[in-house]
Design a protein around this motif. Structure first.
Motif, PDB file in Angstrom:
ATOM      1  N   UNK A   1       0.837  -1.140  -0.070  1.00 56.03           N
ATOM      2  CA  UNK A   1       0.048  -0.096  -0.006  1.00 56.03           C
ATOM      3  C   UNK A   1       0.787   1.195  -0.197  1.00 56.03           C
ATOM      4  N   UNK A   2       0.573   2.186  -0.871  1.00 56.35           N
ATOM      5  CA  UNK A   2       1.303   3.410  -1.006  1.00 56.35           C
ATOM      6  C   UNK A   2       0.234   4.701  -0.639  1.00 56.35           C
ATOM      7  N   UNK A   3       0.992   5.851  -0.569  1.00 49.37           N
ATOM      8  CA  UNK A   3       0.038   6.973  -0.516  1.00 49.37           C
ATOM      9  C   UNK A   3       0.871   8.111  -1.244  1.00 49.37           C
ATOM     10  N   UNK A   4       0.117   8.422  -2.346  1.00 48.04           N
ATOM     11  CA  UNK A   4       0.734   9.839  -3.036  1.00 48.04           C
ATOM     12  C   UNK A   4       0.460  11.072  -2.012  1.00 48.04           C
ATOM     13  N   UNK A   5       1.425  11.690  -1.191  1.00 47.44           N
ATOM     14  CA  UNK A   5       1.146  12.501  -0.159  1.00 47.44           C
ATOM     15  C   UNK A   5       1.385  13.826  -0.707  1.00 47.44           C
ATOM     16  N   UNK A   6       1.257  14.067  -2.066  1.00 49.62           N
ATOM     17  CA  UNK A   6       1.140  15.334  -2.802  1.00 49.62           C
ATOM     18  C   UNK A   6       1.120  15.526  -4.030  1.00 49.62           C
ATOM     19  N   UNK A   7      -0.364  15.652  -4.433  1.00 48.85           N
ATOM     20  CA  UNK A   7      -0.637  15.575  -6.236  1.00 48.85           C
ATOM     21  C   UNK A   7      -1.538  16.614  -6.311  1.00 48.85           C
ATOM     22  N   UNK A   8      -1.828  16.979  -7.672  1.00 45.12           N
ATOM     23  CA  UNK A   8      -2.589  18.344  -8.244  1.00 45.12           C
ATOM     24  C   UNK A   8      -3.742  17.450  -9.178  1.00 45.12           C
ATOM     25  N   UNK A   9      -4.399  16.712  -8.608  1.00 45.09           N
ATOM     26  CA  UNK A   9      -5.449  15.891  -9.564  1.00 45.09           C
ATOM     27  C   UNK A   9      -6.133  16.785 -10.431  1.00 45.09           C
ATOM     28  N   UNK A  10      -6.556  17.857 -10.017  1.00 44.31           N
ATOM     29  CA  UNK A  10      -7.311  19.076 -10.814  1.00 44.31           C
ATOM     30  C   UNK A  10      -6.332  19.654 -11.811  1.00 44.31           C
ATOM     31  N   UNK A  11      -5.212  19.366 -12.060  1.00 47.50           N
ATOM     32  CA  UNK A  11      -4.380  19.736 -12.763  1.00 47.50           C
ATOM     33  C   UNK A  11      -3.923  18.819 -13.992  1.00 47.50           C
ATOM     34  N   UNK A  12      -4.418  17.690 -13.839  1.00 43.29           N
ATOM     35  CA  UNK A  12      -3.947  16.614 -14.944  1.00 43.29           C
ATOM     36  C   UNK A  12      -4.472  16.920 -16.089  1.00 43.29           C
ATOM     37  N   UNK A  13      -3.949  16.620 -17.382  1.00 45.14           N
ATOM     38  CA  UNK A  13      -4.304  16.666 -18.643  1.00 45.14           C
ATOM     39  C   UNK A  13      -5.185  15.084 -18.884  1.00 45.14           C
ATOM     40  N   UNK A  14      -6.449  15.119 -18.663  1.00 47.88           N
ATOM     41  CA  UNK A  14      -7.120  13.997 -18.615  1.00 47.88           C
ATOM     42  C   UNK A  14      -7.369  13.289 -20.187  1.00 47.88           C
ATOM     43  N   UNK A  15      -6.712  13.998 -20.888  1.00 45.58           N
ATOM     44  CA  UNK A  15      -6.959  13.514 -22.292  1.00 45.58           C
ATOM     45  C   UNK A  15      -6.328  12.187 -22.488  1.00 45.58           C
ATOM     46  N   UNK A  16      -5.500  11.909 -21.749  1.00 48.94           N
ATOM     47  CA  UNK A  16      -4.567  10.770 -21.910  1.00 48.94           C
ATOM     48  C   UNK A  16      -5.272   9.638 -21.017  1.00 48.94           C
ATOM     49  N   UNK A  17      -6.451   9.939 -20.199  1.00 47.29           N
ATOM     50  CA  UNK A  17      -7.185   9.001 -19.506  1.00 47.29           C
ATOM     51  C   UNK A  17      -8.547   9.143 -20.120  1.00 47.29           C
ATOM     52  N   UNK A  18      -8.985   9.139 -21.180  1.00 41.63           N
ATOM     53  CA  UNK A  18     -10.240   9.107 -21.805  1.00 41.63           C
ATOM     54  C   UNK A  18     -11.038  10.195 -21.200  1.00 41.63           C
ATOM     55  N   UNK A  19     -10.468  11.275 -20.805  1.00 42.21           N
ATOM     56  CA  UNK A  19     -11.111  12.259 -20.200  1.00 42.21           C
ATOM     57  C   UNK A  19     -11.897  12.034 -18.981  1.00 42.21           C
ATOM     58  N   UNK A  20     -11.518  10.946 -18.088  1.00 41.73           N
ATOM     59  CA  UNK A  20     -11.914  10.549 -16.862  1.00 41.73           C
ATOM     60  C   UNK A  20     -11.003  10.480 -15.691  1.00 41.73           C
ATOM     61  N   UNK A  21     -11.085  10.910 -14.762  1.00 41.09           N
ATOM     62  CA  UNK A  21     -10.442  10.931 -13.623  1.00 41.09           C
ATOM     63  C   UNK A  21     -10.366   9.538 -12.998  1.00 41.09           C
TER      64      UNK A  21
END
Length: 259
Positions: A1-21
């Motif tokens: 189990x891991x934690x990403x202790x600092x990310x900016x999910x709202x800044x991701x370019x979701x086009x690489x993920x079928x526009x879906x978080x």
């Protein structure tokens, strides 16, 4: 189990993920990442981050104003304090000092940093501190303003062991991003070998600073696994030991709810 202790999910370019978080989160789950701290850089992020945290039980959030954002604009202290009461907000920041991307008289930056520290102490929530080319002033303000009473993390740490030790002495944790995997990051790698295991966190700071072997690409939470793997190799220990310790450290520091 891991934690990403600092990310900016709202800044991701979701086009690489079928526009879906959801697809970002599934990729992270496949990599063993089970919790995320989505970090604010302006107070205007609050509505978006709140919505994300409501959609995903395993996402905690912060509130704060990054030192390079909205230069010289006074911090709306009452607004920050009000947002910090949100049940999913576990930290104040990111805040701190950045003399690399700001120029001139930076008293305004220092004042905003002090205001964040005061709120963190008052609300008993840890600080997320960003520092770049401001080692002496960052530590001096942390000492003067008694930031140790709030505790917190030196996020995306890039400085030397001398500064890391001073931060540790002030009751802060040290968080490593993908930068630690870069071939030229010898000083930082030395820090990663020395930081006590019970004071270490890992992060992506996505969408920035993707680790090797993805350097130059958009970063994502799944890649925090590469950071943990690299640190395990540096310290001649197991990946599981790093994953377990950094996860336990995260929940201890931020008092976040496990999903």
């Amino acid at each position: 189990m891991l934690v990403d202790s600092h990310c900016h999910l709202n800044m991701l370019n979701l086009s690489e993920f079928d526009n879906n978080l959801d697809n970002v989160m599934l990729a992270a789950k496949d990599a063993g990442v089970t919790h995320f701290l989505c970090v604010s850089v302006t107070l205007e992020d609050h509505a978006t981050l709140s919505k994300i945290s409501q959609s995903y039980d395993n996402v905690s959030i912060s509130t704060g104003l990054h030192p390079n954002e909205l230069p010289q604009q006074p911090l709306d202290v009452e607004r920050l304090a009000s947002y910090a009461e949100h049940p999913k907000i576990v930290a104040i920041g990111e805040t701190g000092l950045d003399y690399f991307r700001s120029e001139g008289d930076l008293a305004w930056q220092q004042e905003r940093f002090c205001q964040h520290i005061e709120i963190a102490k008052k609300l008993k929530k840890p600080l997320i501190i960003h520092t770049r080319e401001a080692k002496a002033d960052t530590i001096e303000i942390m000492k003067r303003e008694a930031a140790d009473k709030a505790s917190g993390v030196m996020h995306c740490f890039t400085e030397d062991w001398e500064m890391a030790k001073k931060a540790l002495d002030l009751n802060f944790y040290i968080s490593f991003s993908g930068i630690v995997t870069f071939k030229t990051a010898h000083i930082l790698q030395d820090v990663a070998k020395k930081v006590p295991l019970d004071r270490m966190l890992v992060e992506t700071d996505c969408p920035y600073l993707a680790p090797i072997p993805h350097r130059g690409k958009m970063n994502q939470p799944a890649y925090v696994k590469h950071v943990a793997e690299f640190i395990a190799q540096l310290r001649n220990t197991s990946f599981d030991a790093i994953a377990q310790a950094t996860t336990e450290n995260y929940f201890r520091l931020f008092n976040a709810q496990k999903s």
